[in-house]
Design a protein around this motif. Structure first.
Motif, PDB file in Angstrom:
ATOM      1  N   UNK A  28       0.819  -1.213   0.000  1.00  0.00           N
ATOM      2  CA  UNK A  28       0.000   0.000   0.000  1.00  0.00           C
ATOM      3  C   UNK A  28       0.853   1.264   0.000  1.00  0.00           C
ATOM      4  N   UNK A  29       2.192   1.084  -0.020  1.00  0.00           N
ATOM      5  CA  UNK A  29       3.146   2.202  -0.014  1.00  0.00           C
ATOM      6  C   UNK A  29       2.985   3.077   1.233  1.00  0.00           C
ATOM      7  N   UNK A  30       2.715   2.446   2.366  1.00  0.00           N
ATOM      8  CA  UNK A  30       2.606   3.181   3.623  1.00  0.00           C
ATOM      9  C   UNK A  30       3.524   2.584   4.689  1.00  0.00           C
ATOM     10  N   UNK A  31       4.316   1.587   4.313  1.00  0.00           N
ATOM     11  CA  UNK A  31       5.156   0.887   5.274  1.00  0.00           C
ATOM     12  C   UNK A  31       6.590   1.359   5.291  1.00  0.00           C
ATOM     13  N   UNK A  32       7.440   0.574   5.930  1.00  0.00           N
ATOM     14  CA  UNK A  32       8.859   0.904   6.042  1.00  0.00           C
ATOM     15  C   UNK A  32       9.558   0.566   4.733  1.00  0.00           C
ATOM     16  N   UNK A  33       9.404   1.420   3.768  1.00  0.00           N
ATOM     17  CA  UNK A  33       9.920   1.155   2.426  1.00  0.00           C
ATOM     18  C   UNK A  33      10.379   2.477   1.827  1.00  0.00           C
ATOM     19  N   UNK A  34      11.661   2.652   1.573  1.00  0.00           N
ATOM     20  CA  UNK A  34      12.159   3.943   1.092  1.00  0.00           C
ATOM     21  C   UNK A  34      11.799   4.256  -0.355  1.00  0.00           C
ATOM     22  N   UNK A  35      11.253   3.281  -1.089  1.00  0.00           N
ATOM     23  CA  UNK A  35      10.946   3.537  -2.497  1.00  0.00           C
ATOM     24  C   UNK A  35       9.742   4.471  -2.620  1.00  0.00           C
ATOM     25  N   UNK A  36       9.635   5.179  -3.751  1.00  0.00           N
ATOM     26  CA  UNK A  36       8.471   6.048  -3.966  1.00  0.00           C
ATOM     27  C   UNK A  36       7.210   5.222  -4.218  1.00  0.00           C
ATOM     28  N   UNK A  37       6.120   5.935  -4.442  1.00  0.00           N
ATOM     29  CA  UNK A  37       4.839   5.282  -4.681  1.00  0.00           C
ATOM     30  C   UNK A  37       4.932   4.323  -5.865  1.00  0.00           C
ATOM     31  N   UNK A  38       4.503   3.083  -5.647  1.00  0.00           N
ATOM     32  CA  UNK A  38       4.516   2.065  -6.703  1.00  0.00           C
ATOM     33  C   UNK A  38       3.093   1.595  -6.960  1.00  0.00           C
ATOM     34  N   UNK A  39       2.688   1.658  -8.202  1.00  0.00           N
ATOM     35  CA  UNK A  39       1.362   1.186  -8.592  1.00  0.00           C
ATOM     36  C   UNK A  39       1.550   0.113  -9.656  1.00  0.00           C
ATOM     37  N   UNK A  40       1.161  -1.090  -9.354  1.00  0.00           N
ATOM     38  CA  UNK A  40       1.319  -2.200 -10.285  1.00  0.00           C
ATOM     39  C   UNK A  40       0.159  -2.218 -11.278  1.00  0.00           C
ATOM     40  N   UNK A  41       0.487  -2.264 -12.522  1.00  0.00           N
ATOM     41  CA  UNK A  41      -0.535  -2.404 -13.550  1.00  0.00           C
ATOM     42  C   UNK A  41      -0.905  -3.878 -13.678  1.00  0.00           C
ATOM     43  N   UNK A  42      -2.167  -4.250 -13.453  1.00  0.00           N
ATOM     44  CA  UNK A  42      -2.542  -5.656 -13.613  1.00  0.00           C
ATOM     45  C   UNK A  42      -2.353  -6.140 -15.047  1.00  0.00           C
ATOM     46  N   UNK A  43      -2.385  -5.211 -15.977  1.00  0.00           N
ATOM     47  CA  UNK A  43      -2.195  -5.569 -17.387  1.00  0.00           C
ATOM     48  C   UNK A  43      -0.735  -5.915 -17.654  1.00  0.00           C
ATOM     49  N   UNK A  44       0.168  -5.018 -17.295  1.00  0.00           N
ATOM     50  CA  UNK A  44       1.596  -5.247 -17.537  1.00  0.00           C
ATOM     51  C   UNK A  44       2.121  -6.415 -16.701  1.00  0.00           C
ATOM     52  N   UNK A  45       1.638  -6.543 -15.480  1.00  0.00           N
ATOM     53  CA  UNK A  45       2.073  -7.638 -14.616  1.00  0.00           C
ATOM     54  C   UNK A  45       1.644  -8.986 -15.199  1.00  0.00           C
ATOM     55  N   UNK A  46       0.429  -9.051 -15.726  1.00  0.00           N
ATOM     56  CA  UNK A  46      -0.043 -10.292 -16.344  1.00  0.00           C
ATOM     57  C   UNK A  46       0.771 -10.632 -17.584  1.00  0.00           C
ATOM     58  N   UNK A  47       1.058  -9.633 -18.386  1.00  0.00           N
ATOM     59  CA  UNK A  47       1.845  -9.856 -19.612  1.00  0.00           C
ATOM     60  C   UNK A  47       3.239 -10.349 -19.281  1.00  0.00           C
ATOM     61  N   UNK A  48       3.823  -9.811 -18.240  1.00  0.00           N
ATOM     62  CA  UNK A  48       5.210 -10.151 -17.906  1.00  0.00           C
ATOM     63  C   UNK A  48       5.328 -11.465 -17.149  1.00  0.00           C
ATOM     64  N   UNK A  49       4.436 -11.690 -16.193  1.00  0.00           N
ATOM     65  CA  UNK A  49       4.616 -12.826 -15.294  1.00  0.00           C
ATOM     66  C   UNK A  49       3.662 -13.995 -15.547  1.00  0.00           C
ATOM     67  N   UNK A  50       2.754 -13.832 -16.486  1.00  0.00           N
ATOM     68  CA  UNK A  50       1.897 -14.950 -16.896  1.00  0.00           C
ATOM     69  C   UNK A  50       1.680 -14.853 -18.409  1.00  0.00           C
ATOM     70  N   UNK A  51       2.788 -14.839 -19.179  1.00  0.00           N
ATOM     71  CA  UNK A  51       2.712 -14.535 -20.608  1.00  0.00           C
ATOM     72  C   UNK A  51       1.781 -15.440 -21.410  1.00  0.00           C
ATOM     73  N   UNK A  52       1.670 -16.696 -21.038  1.00  0.00           N
ATOM     74  CA  UNK A  52       0.789 -17.614 -21.757  1.00  0.00           C
ATOM     75  C   UNK A  52      -0.559 -17.794 -21.056  1.00  0.00           C
ATOM     76  N   UNK A  53      -0.770 -17.004 -20.025  1.00  0.00           N
ATOM     77  CA  UNK A  53      -2.023 -17.045 -19.247  1.00  0.00           C
ATOM     78  C   UNK A  53      -2.289 -18.424 -18.636  1.00  0.00           C
ATOM     79  N   UNK A  54      -1.229 -19.158 -18.320  1.00  0.00           N
ATOM     80  CA  UNK A  54      -1.397 -20.468 -17.693  1.00  0.00           C
ATOM     81  C   UNK A  54      -2.042 -20.340 -16.313  1.00  0.00           C
ATOM     82  N   UNK A  55      -1.572 -19.370 -15.573  1.00  0.00           N
ATOM     83  CA  UNK A  55      -2.102 -19.151 -14.220  1.00  0.00           C
ATOM     84  C   UNK A  55      -3.568 -18.739 -14.290  1.00  0.00           C
TER      85      UNK A  55
END
Length: 448
Positions: free
Chosen positions: A365-392
């Motif tokens: 949620x970008x509210x914890x002990x994490x020095x990185x800036x705000x991160x918003x994961x795109x469900x579209x890009x994440x699916x393309x990258x980590x489930x390229x054949x849509x097996x999951x």
């Protein structure tokens, strides 16, 4: 001396440090496990299939103890009442148990300790759940320096029970009958999480390709060892040893990150009730009940999200990468409070751990002990990258098996004959950035 050893998150006899110490300091010993009625409320009072996994873990522990001529006493009830009762009945001189760091466990231990103190009996408590106890290192708010300090003090030596065996405290027949009565109340084995020997799992696990495969949703590249670690069927030291032998620093970093969560909650206990980052505590949340209900039912219109929710609800597990995608979607796209997600996880996740769960959900949620800036994961890009054949996706949403992967990845471009969208990720991203930035600005205006 007569001793009770209370098993908790350490359901094993191999490499159980505090059990080894108890053996050395005892003439007779009674190993016990208490199914706490308070915690049973979280398992829907014996109707939850997750208890089937715990039952198998207890049966496995019972078999281990029988190899050294001991028997496990399993009881259902209130530890604050049961333990003093056993102490009185059998003239127990001391109690050993491994330390708990979660909110309920700390309070429960204190109540039992005080009850025993009034009886003149000492309860020995020591950490054996973590590689490095939180109190060992100074407080750290950022993972990188903590990880470096953690690596310097990690001790991975394992512990063996002494050869001189202690005697069982009272007849094994009585224990067997009482234990069977308690275990009979638990459901049968988990339908999806069959109990296995964790050491055999790790011996077969492909540590070499872990870095490459661990984020790929359909690759089966994760160890699936977390429930065994959560309930102490395997020790943190044993797991560290396997990763160290394979020279897999990524896996070791994940162990360190888990323990980072524990040291945060130990040194900064307020993180268990509020966001770590003060500047983001004022983020306004919509907390739309209809959106949250659609999310919990796996009906968001984003197949990657819905597949992950389906996996969680059917298997009591969710892939690590999917957890990050889903948590970002809930807290950023839907602007729903992360605490509602924590409760949902608590209801369904087999390896649920209060401290780790809260820490990870704050990070997502970008509210914890994490020095990185705000991160918003795109469900579209994440699916393309980590489930390229849509097996999951297709595994958990078989009704979509005939739709091409590229369409499943991007429901904003392709009109799927699926369900109506609950939100447009592109618009939601802009809104989330604005809301987070506004909360940050208002905080600095008020405090500086």
């Amino acid at each position: 001396m007569k001793t009770i050893f209370r098993f908790r998150q350490d359901l094993r006899i191999q490499d159980n440090h505090w059990l080894t110490v108890a053996f050395k300091n005892s003439d007779q010993i009674l190993p016990i496990f208490i199914i706490d009625t308070k915690l049973l409320q979280e398992f829907q009072w014996l109707q939850d299939p997750r208890l089937g996994f715990i039952k198998d873990a207890l049966l496995n522990l019972q078999q281990q103890l029988q190899t050294i001529n001991l028997n496990l006493l399993v009881m259902v009830g209130n530890p604050q009442e049961l333990i003093p009762s056993l102490v009185r009945e059998h003239s127990i001189g001391q109690v050993y148990t491994n330390k708990s760091y979660d909110t309920y466990g700390i309070g429960r231990d204190l109540r039992v300790r005080l009850a025993l103190r009034e009886m003149g009996v000492h309860m020995h408590v020591e950490n054996d759940y973590l590689l490095v106890a939180p109190e060992v290192l100074k407080p750290y708010q950022i993972f990188s320096p903590y990880s470096k300090a953690w690596e310097k003090v990690v001790i991975s030596d394992t512990y063996q029970l002494p050869r001189d065996k202690v005697a069982l405290l009272f007849p094994s027949r009585d224990i067997a009958q009482l234990t069977q009565k308690s275990l009979d109340q638990l459901p049968s084995s988990h339908p999806y999480r069959k109990f296995q020997d964790p050491l055999k799992i790790l011996k077969k696990f492909d540590f070499k390709n872990y870095d490459e495969k661990r984020n790929m949703l359909g690759a089966g590249g994760t160890s699936k060892i977390s429930p065994y670690l959560r309930f102490g069927v395997i020790s943190s030291r044993q797991l560290y040893h396997f990763a160290h032998q394979a020279n897999n620093q990524t896996f070791i970093k994940e162990l360190a990150r888990r323990e980072f969560r524990y040291q945060l909650s130990y040194h900064f206990p307020e993180v268990l009730v509020q966001s770590f980052q003060a500047k983001r505590r004022g983020i306004p949340r919509d907390n739309d009940n209809k959106l949250f209900e659609a999310f919990c039912q796996g009906k968001t219109w984003y197949p990657i999200i819905d597949a992950a929710i389906t996996q969680l609800k059917t298997e009591n597990r969710m892939h690590g990468r999917a957890r990050m995608i889903v948590a970002s979607f809930l807290t950023k796209d839907l602007l729903i409070d992360r605490k509602r997600w924590e409760e949902f996880f608590k209801k369904h996740l087999l390896d649920y751990d209060q401290i780790v769960n809260i820490g990870n959900r704050q990070r997502s949620a970008s509210v914890g002990a994490d020095p990185r800036p705000l991160r918003i994961f795109s469900p579209i890009l994440q699916a393309q990258r980590f489930d390229p054949e849509a097996k999951y996706i297709k595994k958990y949403l078989p009704e979509l098996k005939n739709i091409p992967a590229e369409q499943l990845h991007d429901p904003l471009t392709y009109s799927l004959k699926y369900i109506k969208p609950i939100i447009d990720h592109r618009l939601a991203t802009k809104r989330a950035k604005s809301v987070y930035d506004q909360a940050k600005s208002e905080y600095y205006e008020e405090n500086y």
